[in-house]
Design a protein around this motif. Structure first.
Motif, PDB file in Angstrom:
ATOM      1  N   UNK A  40     -15.793  -6.957  -8.783  1.00 57.65           N
ATOM      2  CA  UNK A  40     -16.153  -6.408 -10.177  1.00 57.65           C
ATOM      3  C   UNK A  40     -16.192  -4.764 -10.165  1.00 57.65           C
ATOM      4  N   UNK A  41     -15.890  -4.181 -11.237  1.00 56.08           N
ATOM      5  CA  UNK A  41     -15.685  -2.853 -11.453  1.00 56.08           C
ATOM      6  C   UNK A  41     -17.129  -2.171 -11.370  1.00 56.08           C
ATOM      7  N   UNK A  42     -17.343  -0.836 -11.435  1.00 52.44           N
ATOM      8  CA  UNK A  42     -18.700  -0.259 -11.806  1.00 52.44           C
ATOM      9  C   UNK A  42     -19.222  -0.716 -13.049  1.00 52.44           C
ATOM     10  N   UNK A  43     -20.545  -0.428 -13.199  1.00 49.10           N
ATOM     11  CA  UNK A  43     -21.198  -0.890 -14.416  1.00 49.10           C
ATOM     12  C   UNK A  43     -20.248   0.030 -15.884  1.00 49.10           C
ATOM     13  N   UNK A  62     -16.494  -5.597 -15.065  1.00 47.98           N
ATOM     14  CA  UNK A  62     -14.868  -6.266 -15.391  1.00 47.98           C
ATOM     15  C   UNK A  62     -14.483  -6.494 -14.064  1.00 47.98           C
ATOM     16  N   UNK A  63     -13.774  -7.843 -14.180  1.00 49.04           N
ATOM     17  CA  UNK A  63     -12.847  -7.844 -12.807  1.00 49.04           C
ATOM     18  C   UNK A  63     -11.583  -8.272 -13.161  1.00 49.04           C
ATOM     19  N   UNK A  64     -10.426  -7.938 -12.358  1.00 50.68           N
ATOM     20  CA  UNK A  64      -9.112  -8.267 -12.794  1.00 50.68           C
ATOM     21  C   UNK A  64      -8.266  -8.870 -11.728  1.00 50.68           C
ATOM     22  N   UNK A  65      -7.955 -10.070 -11.678  1.00 54.07           N
ATOM     23  CA  UNK A  65      -7.253 -10.601 -10.777  1.00 54.07           C
ATOM     24  C   UNK A  65      -5.948 -11.035 -11.021  1.00 54.07           C
ATOM     25  N   UNK A  66      -4.945 -10.221 -10.605  1.00 55.71           N
ATOM     26  CA  UNK A  66      -3.544 -10.758 -10.860  1.00 55.71           C
ATOM     27  C   UNK A  66      -3.165 -11.978 -10.322  1.00 55.71           C
ATOM     28  N   UNK A  67      -2.136 -12.631 -10.948  1.00 55.21           N
ATOM     29  CA  UNK A  67      -1.548 -13.856 -10.430  1.00 55.21           C
ATOM     30  C   UNK A  67      -2.770 -15.170 -10.020  1.00 55.21           C
ATOM     31  N   UNK A 171     -30.731  -9.484 -10.172  1.00 56.49           N
ATOM     32  CA  UNK A 171     -30.202 -10.165  -9.404  1.00 56.49           C
ATOM     33  C   UNK A 171     -28.655  -9.388  -9.013  1.00 56.49           C
ATOM     34  N   UNK A 172     -28.004  -9.995  -7.914  1.00 52.43           N
ATOM     35  CA  UNK A 172     -26.775  -9.333  -7.662  1.00 52.43           C
ATOM     36  C   UNK A 172     -25.844  -9.755  -8.604  1.00 52.43           C
ATOM     37  N   UNK A 173     -24.273  -8.895  -8.474  1.00 52.40           N
ATOM     38  CA  UNK A 173     -23.280  -9.649  -9.280  1.00 52.40           C
ATOM     39  C   UNK A 173     -22.991 -10.939  -8.740  1.00 52.40           C
ATOM     40  N   UNK A 174     -22.255 -11.609  -9.469  1.00 53.93           N
ATOM     41  CA  UNK A 174     -21.874 -12.987  -8.995  1.00 53.93           C
ATOM     42  C   UNK A 174     -20.696 -12.753  -7.954  1.00 53.93           C
ATOM     43  N   UNK A 187     -13.674 -11.698  -2.597  1.00 57.63           N
ATOM     44  CA  UNK A 187     -13.089 -10.399  -3.061  1.00 57.63           C
ATOM     45  C   UNK A 187     -14.413  -9.443  -2.794  1.00 57.63           C
ATOM     46  N   UNK A 188     -13.814  -8.430  -1.990  1.00 59.13           N
ATOM     47  CA  UNK A 188     -15.021  -7.355  -1.436  1.00 59.13           C
ATOM     48  C   UNK A 188     -15.431  -6.606  -2.801  1.00 59.13           C
ATOM     49  N   UNK A 189     -16.626  -5.913  -2.521  1.00 55.33           N
ATOM     50  CA  UNK A 189     -17.109  -4.949  -3.478  1.00 55.33           C
ATOM     51  C   UNK A 189     -16.202  -3.917  -3.876  1.00 55.33           C
TER      52      UNK A 189
END
Length: 388
Positions: A40-43, A62-67, A171-174, A187-189
């Motif tokens: 995940x991106x920063x807030x 936001x998260x961006x996972x290519x492919x 609560x933490x980010x998923x 995926x790491x932080x």
């Protein structure tokens, strides 16, 4: 490329409220190498990355996972303490699919606190969402979001967190796990540089033409829009209007306020209401920045349930435009201010939501819930006194 750079690239191609702008394409990731090596991106929000018409009472990641592999990815998290959450996938800046909290079943032994009557303070509150490539089928699998196989672009939203909670609702980010031929990969932080980003360059392209349907110069007209094209939330539908009060003037907006569930004070259960969430925001359309918002549970109403929102330059704010006097206030945002009124997840029995209003004449269906705007001088409005 870190996630902040990704956000810059993605947001640079976003423009005005979606139904008022032509589709815009995301630069193909293959031309720029890997999009991200983290989750995940920063807030994202009005006080961090102020672009794409954010709501000041909401937080975004936001998260961006290519492919995206055929096996997809999983999001494992805990329901936050707040009014609403959702996951939405995008192709460029246009919405592909959405999964709101009501459609996210809890893990065995856990509770979904967003469902009517559920315990909002439940200790066991975990969930698992699967993200798969491809368009949403006619019969989607439960707890499944469908995303672009080229770049799985996902936004996680948390609205109106409970009093005293952090932007994530305590609560933490998923956790994001990508599944592929080589097995699962968590995926790491993301690590990001400190400081806010200047997003003033996120503007309409020089040749962009606004098609019919954009709110015109008549401040009395509110136009219905889905917002698609600027990372819109599919659970919201909006009314948009332009106001440009001159020096010494104010725009006065009045309508009946729909009911929404009380959550901010840590209420025990989620109750049924006409809408899940309501807000009105002051925005600058060219940069898609938000100036300020007023939210349902902080907006005063009179004995009939009507609100009054005054919009003006800070120097022209009337002395009685205060909550004590039963009036909400919004600052203007540049020479022309775009007002957006949000309706989220209307109840099936609420017939006067923006969602159910015809696009060509929303006032006809919304009745008292359709906003009426008039221009007054600051002196005239102050002459009404307190408790108008």
């Amino acid at each position: 490329m870190n996630m902040i750079a990704v956000l810059r690239r993605v947001l640079a191609v976003a423009a005005v409220v979606g139904s008022t702008a032509a589709p815009m394409a995301l630069t193909p990731p293959a031309q720029a190498g890997p999009l991200t090596d983290c989750g995940w991106s920063r807030r994202i929000g009005a006080d961090t990355l102020n672009v794409a018409l954010p709501d000041t009472f909401a937080n975004y990641w936001m998260a961006a996972v290519p492919g995206l592999p055929a096996e997809g990815l999983t999001l494992r998290g805990r329901y936050p303490h707040g009014r609403y959450i959702s996951f939405t996938s995008y192709q460029g800046s246009r919405t592909l699919d959405g999964l709101d909290d009501l459609r996210i079943d809890p893990d065995p032994g856990s509770v979904n606190p967003f469902r009517p009557g559920a315990d909002r303070a439940a200790t066991e509150r975990s969930f698992t969402v699967r993200v798969l490539p491809g368009p949403r089928p006619e019969r989607p699998a439960p707890n499944t979001l469908y995303a672009d196989s080229g770049v799985a672009l996902i936004i996680y939203r948390v609205y109106r967190v409970d009093e005293g909670r952090d932007p994530l609702g305590g609560e933490p980010l998923p956790e994001i796990t990508v599944h592929g031929a080589d097995g699962p990969r968590a995926l790491p932080a993301c690590t990001t540089a400190k400081g806010a980003i200047d997003t003033s360059s996120a503007r309409l392209s020089g040749g962009q033409q606004l098609p019919p349907g954009v709110p015109g110069p008549d401040y009395r007209v509110w136009s219905k829009t889905s917002g698609d094209g600027v990372f819109a939330n599919p659970d919201n539908t909006y009314l948009a209007s332009h106001v440009a009060p001159r020096a010494g003037q104010v725009a006065v907006v009045r309508a009946k306020l729909p009911t929404t569930p009380g959550t901010y004070r840590g209420q025990a259960t989620m109750t049924l209401a006409q809408l899940r969430y309501w807000s009105m925001c002051s925005n600058e359309l060219a940069t898609t920045r938000v100036s300020a918002c007023v939210v349902d549970d902080e907006t005063p109403v009179d004995e009939r349930g009507w609100f009054t929102v005054v919009v003006s330059d800070r120097a022209d704010r009337p002395a009685n435009a205060t909550r004590y006097c039963g009036v909400a206030w919004l600052p203007t945002a540049g020479l022309t201010t775009t007002l957006l009124m949000r309706n989220m997840l209307p109840d099936t029995v609420f017939a006067h939501s923006i969602q159910r209003a015809p696009a060509d004449d929303p006032a006809a269906e919304m009745g008292d819930y359709y906003p009426r705007t008039e221009l007054r001088t600051t002196a005239e409005f102050e002459g009404i006194g307190c408790g108008n």
